[in-house]
Design a protein around this motif. Structure first.
Motif, PDB file in Angstrom:
ATOM      1  N   LYS A   6      -0.130  -3.609   7.251  1.00 51.68           N
ATOM      2  CA  LYS A   6       0.178  -2.607   8.127  1.00 51.68           C
ATOM      3  C   LYS A   6      -0.698  -1.429   8.165  1.00 51.68           C
ATOM      4  CE  LYS A   6       5.115  -3.311   8.726  1.00 51.68           C
ATOM      5  NZ  LYS A   6       6.211  -2.867   8.896  1.00 51.68           N
ATOM      6  N   LEU A   7      -1.753  -1.319   7.053  1.00 50.27           N
ATOM      7  CA  LEU A   7      -2.633  -0.212   6.939  1.00 50.27           C
ATOM      8  C   LEU A   7      -3.736  -0.484   7.805  1.00 50.27           C
ATOM      9  CD1 LEU A   7      -3.265   0.082   3.045  1.00 50.27           C
ATOM     10  CD2 LEU A   7      -1.760   1.614   4.569  1.00 50.27           C
ATOM     11  N   PRO A   8      -4.321   0.536   8.556  1.00 53.30           N
ATOM     12  CA  PRO A   8      -5.468   0.387   9.393  1.00 53.30           C
ATOM     13  C   PRO A   8      -6.677  -0.182   8.642  1.00 53.30           C
ATOM     14  CG  PRO A   8      -4.609   2.747   9.487  1.00 53.30           C
ATOM     15  CD  PRO A   8      -3.844   1.935   8.507  1.00 53.30           C
ATOM     16  N   PRO A   9      -7.304  -1.098   9.378  1.00 51.71           N
ATOM     17  CA  PRO A   9      -8.384  -2.007   8.663  1.00 51.71           C
ATOM     18  C   PRO A   9      -9.383  -1.292   7.824  1.00 51.71           C
ATOM     19  CG  PRO A   9      -8.421  -2.325  11.097  1.00 51.71           C
ATOM     20  CD  PRO A   9      -7.357  -1.281  10.916  1.00 51.71           C
ATOM     21  N   LYS A  10      -9.882  -0.165   8.145  1.00 50.40           N
ATOM     22  CA  LYS A  10     -10.878   0.436   7.166  1.00 50.40           C
ATOM     23  C   LYS A  10     -10.099   0.878   5.775  1.00 50.40           C
ATOM     24  CE  LYS A  10     -15.011   1.629   6.277  1.00 50.40           C
ATOM     25  NZ  LYS A  10     -16.204   0.719   6.298  1.00 50.40           N
TER      26      LYS A  10
END
Length: 76
Positions: A6-10
Motif C-alpha cells: 500500500k506504500l507509494p512506490p518510491k
C-alpha cells in the motif's frame, strides 16, 4: 506484505532497501539516487503507515501540515 504494497512506490523501495535489505541511510541513498534526508523521511513515513496498517488502519500515508516552531505566535 499487504501493508508494504500500500506504500507509494518510491517509499516502498526505500523502506525495503533500508529495513529489509539492511542498507544504511547513506547506502540506501546512494543506491536509489536520493538524499540521505529523503531516505530518513520516507522510512519514517513508511514505518508509521505500516504500524497504522497493522493496528487496523488504512495503511495510507497521511501527511499533516504542522506549523514550524518559529511560525508560532508567542504569548505575552
Amino acid at each position: 506484505k499487504e501493508g508494504i504494497d500500500k506504500l507509494p512506490p518510491k517509499c516502498r523501495e526505500i523502506v525495503i532497501s533500508h529495513k529489509v535489505d539492511g542498507l544504511t541511510d547513506r547506502e540506501a541513498a546512494e543506491t536509489l539516487g536520493v538524499s540521505v534526508e529523503t531516505v530518513r523521511r520516507q522510512v519514517k513515513l513508511g514505518m508509521k503507515a505500516l504500524i497504522n496498517h497493522m493496528l487496523g488502519g488504512s495503511g495510507k500515508i497521511v501527511r499533516k501540515n504542522y506549523r514550524r516552531h518559529s511560525d508560532r505566535e508567542t504569548r505575552p
